[in-house]
Design a protein around this motif. Structure first.
Motif, short mmCIF file in Angstrom:
data_model
loop_
_atom_site.label_atom_id
_atom_site.label_comp_id
_atom_site.label_asym_id
_atom_site.label_seq_id
_atom_site.Cartn_x
_atom_site.Cartn_y
_atom_site.Cartn_z
N ALA A 173 0.83 -1.21 0.00
CA ALA A 173 0.00 0.00 0.00
C ALA A 173 0.86 1.26 0.00
CB ALA A 173 -0.93 -0.01 1.22
N LEU A 174 1.93 1.24 0.78
CA LEU A 174 2.77 2.43 0.91
C LEU A 174 3.49 2.78 -0.39
CD1 LEU A 174 4.25 1.86 4.47
CD2 LEU A 174 2.80 3.76 3.77
N ALA A 175 3.85 1.78 -1.18
CA ALA A 175 4.55 2.06 -2.43
C ALA A 175 3.73 3.00 -3.30
CB ALA A 175 4.86 0.76 -3.16
N THR A 176 2.44 2.73 -3.40
CA THR A 176 1.56 3.58 -4.21
C THR A 176 1.34 4.93 -3.55
OG1 THR A 176 0.42 1.65 -5.12
CG2 THR A 176 -0.73 3.76 -5.22
N ILE A 177 1.10 4.93 -2.24
CA ILE A 177 0.82 6.19 -1.53
C ILE A 177 2.02 7.13 -1.60
CG2 ILE A 177 0.36 7.18 0.74
CD1 ILE A 177 -1.19 4.57 1.36
N VAL A 178 3.20 6.60 -1.32
CA VAL A 178 4.40 7.43 -1.34
C VAL A 178 4.62 8.01 -2.73
CG1 VAL A 178 6.91 7.43 -1.06
CG2 VAL A 178 5.47 6.25 0.62
N HIS A 179 4.48 7.16 -3.75
CA HIS A 179 4.68 7.64 -5.12
C HIS A 179 3.69 8.75 -5.46
CE1 HIS A 179 4.15 7.67 -9.51
NE2 HIS A 179 5.45 7.39 -9.55
N ASP A 180 2.45 8.61 -5.06
CA ASP A 180 1.42 9.57 -5.45
C ASP A 180 1.50 10.88 -4.67
OD1 ASP A 180 0.51 7.68 -7.22
OD2 ASP A 180 -1.25 7.10 -6.04
N LEU A 181 1.97 10.83 -3.43
CA LEU A 181 1.94 12.02 -2.58
C LEU A 181 3.29 12.71 -2.42
CD1 LEU A 181 -0.46 10.91 0.32
CD2 LEU A 181 -1.00 12.20 -1.75
N LEU A 182 4.34 12.13 -2.95
CA LEU A 182 5.68 12.69 -2.76
C LEU A 182 5.93 13.83 -3.75
CD1 LEU A 182 7.98 12.03 -0.79
CD2 LEU A 182 9.02 10.64 -2.60
N ALA A 183 6.44 14.93 -3.24
CA ALA A 183 6.78 16.08 -4.09
C ALA A 183 8.05 15.77 -4.87
CB ALA A 183 7.00 17.32 -3.21
N PRO A 184 8.24 16.42 -6.03
CA PRO A 184 9.51 16.30 -6.74
C PRO A 184 10.66 16.70 -5.83
CG PRO A 184 7.87 17.39 -8.11
CD PRO A 184 7.27 17.28 -6.74
N GLY A 185 11.67 15.85 -5.77
CA GLY A 185 12.80 16.12 -4.89
C GLY A 185 12.59 15.68 -3.46
N GLY A 186 11.38 15.23 -3.13
CA GLY A 186 11.10 14.77 -1.78
C GLY A 186 11.57 13.35 -1.55
N ILE A 187 11.53 12.91 -0.31
CA ILE A 187 11.94 11.55 0.03
C ILE A 187 10.91 10.88 0.93
CG2 ILE A 187 14.42 12.00 -0.21
CD1 ILE A 187 14.56 12.06 2.90
#
Length: 287
Positions: A231-245
């Motif tokens: 679940a986190l793989a999708t959430i992180v990809h969708d909500l992460l800003a460019p340059g974010g971690i």
């Protein structure tokens, strides 16, 4: 005979010796230190203050006997005292959440190395915040940062909000009750999570303190321990800003399987940072 001696106020040295013997017999590690910690808590002092006490007062003695029995039943010390330290903060704890561990501080160290500008106005999301320890530790280190902590358990979200107030950080964060990040919109410069990652079949093999007292839902990672990471793989990809971690905690032996899930979700692994025991603990990813 020992039980009779320990039922009434007694010389503290004898009281501690008897308690340590009982704790050792129950399989409690460092029983002498544990006995002293319990006595200090009962007396409303610390370990240094305990040195100035020869006999526990009657009220403190009764409290000591009660909390000693709780510890003999393997209730974690943090639940008995009601708080524990994490990073530079003092956190209130309850059975609604996992007790913060020193291993989790590895994630804070990773954040600080990958985001070296301490004055950056970071927008932070902590998924499954529990006590709020991760989010609050980061906010304490980044005075311009703001964040959101989420937890499925309303009691956990309430506790996290209480910890934010306790540590003077309420103005810079919101603690929400929701499933993962439902209803949350990004982007975020930093996404944190210490998700459930113990394979279901391994739960009963954990320490008695964990099995009997800590919330199973916060530990159970499904059949393979990886349900949350999918679940986190999708959430992180969708909500992460460019340059974010994103910085996620890993369980033992997951430093190969979880990176593969992140890669499949469109994320790049920047680092797997070991904890003090050499276990790959903090996974750092970006888009």
């Amino acid at each position: 005979m020992k039980d009779a001696m320990i039922q009434t106020p007694a010389n503290l040295r004898h009281l501690l010796s008897d308690a340590a013997t009982r704790l050792r017999a129950a399989g409690i590690e460092a029983p002498q230190r544990e006995a002293r910690l319990l006595a200090a808590h009962a007396a409303g002092t610390d370990l240094a203050g305990l040195l100035r006490i020869d006999v526990l007062p009657p009220g403190s003695h009764d409290t000591f006997m009660q909390i000693l029995q709780r510890r003999l039943d393997h209730e974690p010390m943090a639940y008995i005292t009601g708080h524990t330290g994490f990073w530079s903060l003092d956190m209130v704890v309850s059975p609604a959440t996992l007790i913060p561990r020193a291993d989790t501080e590895t994630l804070v160290e990773a954040v600080m190395d990958h985001l070296p500008d301490r004055n950056a106005p970071l927008h932070v999301l902590d998924i499954g915040t529990g006590t709020g320890c991760l989010l609050l530790a980061v906010l304490a280190e980044y005075p311009q940062a703001k964040g959101i902590g989420t937890d499925l358990n309303p009691d956990a979200a309430h506790l996290a909000a209480r910890n934010a107030a306790r540590n003077g950080l309420s103005a810079r964060c919101d603690m929400l009750c929701c499933n993962w990040a439902d209803g949350i919109t990004g982007p975020f410069d930093l996404i944190l999570s210490n998700p459930p990652y113990i394979p279901h079949a391994d739960l009963n093999g954990l320490m008695p303190e964990v099995v009997r007292h800590e919330p199973a839902r916060a530990l159970d990672g499904g059949a393979d321990g990886l349900v949350a990471y999918r679940a986190l793989a999708t959430i992180v990809h969708d909500l992460l800003a460019p340059g974010g971690i994103g910085v996620l905690e890993l369980g033992i032996g997951q430093d190969h399987s979880v990176p593969a899930l992140m890669h499949n979700g469109g994320l790049q692994v920047l680092e797997i940072r070991p904890d003090l025991g050499g276990i790959g603990r903090a996974l750092v990813v970006k888009k």
